[in-house]
Scaffold this motif. Structure first.
Motif, PDB file in Angstrom:
ATOM      1  N   GLN A   1      91.013  79.960  12.666  1.00 57.86           N
ATOM      2  CA  GLN A   1      90.319  78.803  13.219  1.00 57.86           C
ATOM      3  C   GLN A   1      89.784  79.135  14.598  1.00 57.86           C
ATOM      4  N   VAL A   2      88.704  78.447  14.966  1.00 55.57           N
ATOM      5  CA  VAL A   2      88.124  78.524  16.307  1.00 55.57           C
ATOM      6  C   VAL A   2      87.908  77.093  16.777  1.00 55.57           C
ATOM      7  N   ASP A   3      88.565  76.708  17.853  1.00 55.90           N
ATOM      8  CA  ASP A   3      88.429  75.368  18.427  1.00 55.90           C
ATOM      9  C   ASP A   3      87.564  75.446  19.674  1.00 55.90           C
ATOM     10  N   LEU A   4      86.417  74.777  19.653  1.00 60.51           N
ATOM     11  CA  LEU A   4      85.468  74.803  20.767  1.00 60.51           C
ATOM     12  C   LEU A   4      85.472  73.458  21.474  1.00 60.51           C
ATOM     13  N   TRP A   5      85.587  73.493  22.822  1.00 61.86           N
ATOM     14  CA  TRP A   5      85.485  72.244  23.547  1.00 61.86           C
ATOM     15  C   TRP A   5      85.022  72.484  24.976  1.00 61.86           C
ATOM     16  N   LEU A   6      84.490  71.416  25.556  1.00 54.62           N
ATOM     17  CA  LEU A   6      83.985  71.413  26.926  1.00 54.62           C
ATOM     18  C   LEU A   6      84.734  70.338  27.706  1.00 54.62           C
ATOM     19  N   PRO A   7      85.707  70.720  28.508  1.00 50.77           N
ATOM     20  CA  PRO A   7      86.362  69.702  29.348  1.00 50.77           C
ATOM     21  C   PRO A   7      85.335  68.991  30.228  1.00 50.77           C
ATOM     22  N   ASP A   8      85.586  67.747  30.519  1.00 54.18           N
ATOM     23  CA  ASP A   8      84.661  66.952  31.321  1.00 54.18           C
ATOM     24  C   ASP A   8      84.388  67.644  32.651  1.00 54.18           C
ATOM     25  N   GLY A   9      83.112  67.877  32.949  1.00 51.98           N
ATOM     26  CA  GLY A   9      82.715  68.499  34.204  1.00 51.98           C
ATOM     27  C   GLY A   9      82.858  70.000  34.249  1.00 51.98           C
ATOM     28  N   SER A  10      83.235  70.621  33.138  1.00 54.86           N
ATOM     29  CA  SER A  10      83.481  72.063  33.144  1.00 54.86           C
ATOM     30  C   SER A  10      82.203  72.859  32.978  1.00 54.86           C
ATOM     31  N   ASP A  11      82.133  73.984  33.671  1.00 51.84           N
ATOM     32  CA  ASP A  11      81.039  74.938  33.503  1.00 51.84           C
ATOM     33  C   ASP A  11      81.367  75.988  32.435  1.00 51.84           C
ATOM     34  N   PHE A  12      82.497  75.822  31.745  1.00 57.04           N
ATOM     35  CA  PHE A  12      82.923  76.829  30.780  1.00 57.04           C
ATOM     36  C   PHE A  12      83.191  76.206  29.413  1.00 57.04           C
ATOM     37  N   LEU A  13      82.678  76.867  28.396  1.00 53.57           N
ATOM     38  CA  LEU A  13      82.989  76.536  27.010  1.00 53.57           C
ATOM     39  C   LEU A  13      84.282  77.245  26.636  1.00 53.57           C
ATOM     40  N   TYR A  14      85.263  76.470  26.210  1.00 52.46           N
ATOM     41  CA  TYR A  14      86.539  77.037  25.786  1.00 52.46           C
ATOM     42  C   TYR A  14      86.529  77.268  24.278  1.00 52.46           C
ATOM     43  N   ALA A  15      87.187  78.355  23.864  1.00 48.80           N
ATOM     44  CA  ALA A  15      87.359  78.653  22.447  1.00 48.80           C
ATOM     45  C   ALA A  15      88.814  79.036  22.222  1.00 48.80           C
TER      46      ALA A  15
END
Length: 625
Positions: free
Chosen positions: A179-193
């Motif tokens: 699995q790959v979980d992608l999200w953008l925390p509020d105000g973040s300049d980084f895409l997390y995976a």
């Protein structure tokens, strides 16, 4: 702006990846990444062990994707957009979950090389692959078999209270869910995976993972990583050598545009060093990728400035498009290695992708230590290492959360394996698809002991030890015998495989079994017998009304076998019967030239070659007689 996840449509000029090849690949898989004995002996012991560990010998049970063209038409692609006030990521769930684009909204900067076309090319382990964006490679050395395949996708609760996009599938070469979980925390300049690979079996499994990011290649793009040395691989099977960074062999190898030919540079990152890699342009701006420490490897791939490298870049996109390089991150120090995952275990880590701006004078200065220190300091200011570790810890409990809303559907193979193994995989439900024609016969075998397959053309084979055992105890029948032969061949039990296919032939399965026997004859050094069997298989396939895809694939195998046995006119007859649309493909044009040569018409053969034959599915390292 609150983080949103929404469906969208991306329209691109696209060539269809085409249908799967219905003929199982029985030949031994070639590998341009395999080292010779002398090169292996020169490796450090741990690296050598991982390089020797479970290299891929066969493509089975995966089918090839080799029936595509270079004709592109405007095509609507299903997309999912993840967006906050800082970043916008566009994901293609139907094409391996590829992150097609990542845009930094305050500056409008695209952080990835986003291919303006969708053009399949023969770089995936099973054929069709396309360049650009961020791809997730799992299975074995090379681009994965899911490059143009659909993944499951759904909304899932994110650690910060928002939402994330989950992508998941069952990887069939190694029989592992991921699995790959992608999200953008509020105000973040980084895409997390957040990435997880699980081994639900009772035996250890070899794991390969490389996240592959395409970045724009300008004359002054520099790739930085925290290393003073790298392992250089030049695609000649004899060289995986440790070289200094940045200068080696008369040039600064951290500038992709200055590379003379295509090559891999696997950075030798010291223990304890933060894991990151960045590609920054002449202004010191670009993309950085970092991760928790489990994702140990970092790599630069460049096409090179020679004629071949430029031609490949043009082949993968369209004239006038800027070039690209790839910065990658993997589980092992190099891509030639596979890592064992214990029974019941899992590998998990967190990646982050975002913009980086550094002092261009330092980035492009002569002092390599100062350049990478500048990039590392800017990364630490933008996204501290501790913040990545904290985000990983926050994500881990959410990796098991059940999806809230389905956004896309992948294959039915995972559902079949979950049922067979009675597996529990929290967070990644594998639903039985509404149309499960490929899996239905195997589900019937699992539930009743009889393979529920009918008709003259077998579906996909399954070859794992568990399915082989079920086939060995199945009710007798032509399809069970045929698929058992494929599983036995995959396991290296060649004599038993031949017996199973001969039994399937007696039971009436016809051309598929005869074709398998012909392929076995070629592997075992019986060209005349192979040619005879191929000739009969072609005739039987036509009489049985086999699909055009199957007849085309069969002709591509039969013609070279007939020519090798000196049966030129039979080869010509097979070529004549191929549908005109398929016969116009480059491989058939080259076979036509070979037939003309065999007939003594050298001028006719030369005319075909001089006209410029385009082999649409040309593979990496492939040559033609």
């Amino acid at each position: 702006m609150a983080t949103t996840i929404r469906r969208a449509v991306l329209t691109l000029p696209a060539a269809s990846p085409g249908p799967e090849n219905p003929l199982p690949r029985l030949g031994t898989r070639g590998d341009v990444h395999r080292l010779d004995r002398a090169a292996m002996a020169a490796l450090p012991p741990a690296m050598a062990r991982r390089t020797r560990y479970a290299p891929l010998r066969s493509l089975l049970p995966v089918r090839r994707r080799d029936d595509y063209t270079r004709t592109r038409v405007p095509t609507d692609l299903d997309a999912i957009v993840i967006e906050n006030d800082r970043l916008r990521a566009t994901v293609l769930p139907g094409l391996g979950g590829r992150v097609h684009s990542l845009v930094h909204k305050p500056t409008g900067r695209p952080l990835l090389y986003s291919n303006p076309v969708l053009q399949p090319a023969g770089f995936a382990l099973n054929g069709a692959w396309f360049s650009g964006g961020i791809e997730w490679n799992i299975g074995a050395t090379g681009h994965g078999t899911l490059s143009v395949a659909p993944l499951h996708a759904a909304r899932v609760p994110a650690p910060d209270g928002g939402e994330m996009l989950r992508l998941w599938e069952w990887e069939r070469l190694r029989d592992l869910p991921f699995q790959v979980d992608l999200w953008l925390p509020d105000g973040s300049d980084f895409l997390y995976a957040g990435v997880r690979v699980r081994n639900p079996h009772h035996r250890a499994a070899p794991v390969y993972w490389w996240s592959n990011t395409a970045v724009p290649e300008t004359p002054r793009t520099r790739v930085l990583a925290p290393a003073d040395a790298a392992w250089h691989f030049g695609y000649d099977r004899a060289s995986l050598r440790r070289v200094p960074v940045p200068h080696w062999d008369g040039a600064d190898r951290t500038y992709p545009a200055d590379g003379s030919r295509h090559a891999d540079y696997f950075y030798d990152l010291p223990d304890g060093e933060r894991r990151w890699i960045a590609a920054l342009d002449e202004h010191g701006q670009g993309l950085v990728q970092t991760s928790t420490d489990a994702l140990t490897g970092r790599k630069l791939f460049l096409w090179g400035a020679d004629e071949n490298g430029r031609r490949w870049q043009e082949w993968l996109t369209e004239p006038g498009t800027g070039g690209y390089a790839e910065i990658q991150a993997g589980l092992a120090p190099t891509q030639l290695e596979h890592v064992p995952l214990e029974a019941g275990g899992e590998f998990a880590w967190l990646e982050a992708y975002g913009p980086l701006t550094a002092d261009p004078a330092a980035v492009h200065g002569a002092d390599w230590a100062a350049a990478r220190a500048e990039a590392a300091a800017r990364l630490e200011a933008a996204l501290p290492r501790a913040a990545v570790d904290a985000a990983y810890a926050a994500w881990r409990p959410y990796a098991d959360h059940q999806p809230k809303e389905t956004l896309a559907t992948g294959s039915g193979w995972g559902a079949l394996e979950v049922e067979r193994g009675r597996l529990e995989l929290p967070g990644t439900p594998f639903p039985v698809p509404a149309e499960d024609d490929e899996q239905r016969p195997w589900r019937t075998l699992l539930r009743t002991g009889a393979l529920g397959e009918e008709g003259p053309e077998p579906g996909p084979s399954l070859v794992s030890p568990a399915w082989r055992e079920l086939l060995e105890h199945a009710e007798p029948g032509p399809h069970a015998s045929y698929h058992l032969g494929v599983a036995q061949w995959h396991a290296g039990d060649r004599a038993q495989a031949v017996r199973s296919w001969e039994r399937a032939l007696r039971q009436g399965i016809g051309w598929p079994a005869r074709r398998a026997l012909a392929a076995a004859d070629i592997e075992r050094g019986h060209p005349e017998r192979a040619a005879e069997r191929y000739a009969r298989a072609v005739a039987e396939a036509r009489e049985a009304g086999a699909s055009r895809v199957a007849r085309t694939a069969l002709a591509l195998e039969a013609i070279p076998a007939l020519l090798a046995a000196g049966r030129t006119e039979d080869a010509a007859a097979v070529l004549t019967a191929v549908h005109p649309t398929a016969r116009a493909r480059g491989r058939f044009r080259l076979l036509e030239a070979r037939i003309l040569e065999a007939r003594g018409d050298a001028a006719g053969a030369r005319a075909i070659r001089d006209a410029g034959v385009v082999v649409e599915d040309l593979g990496e390292g492939e040559t033609f007689p």
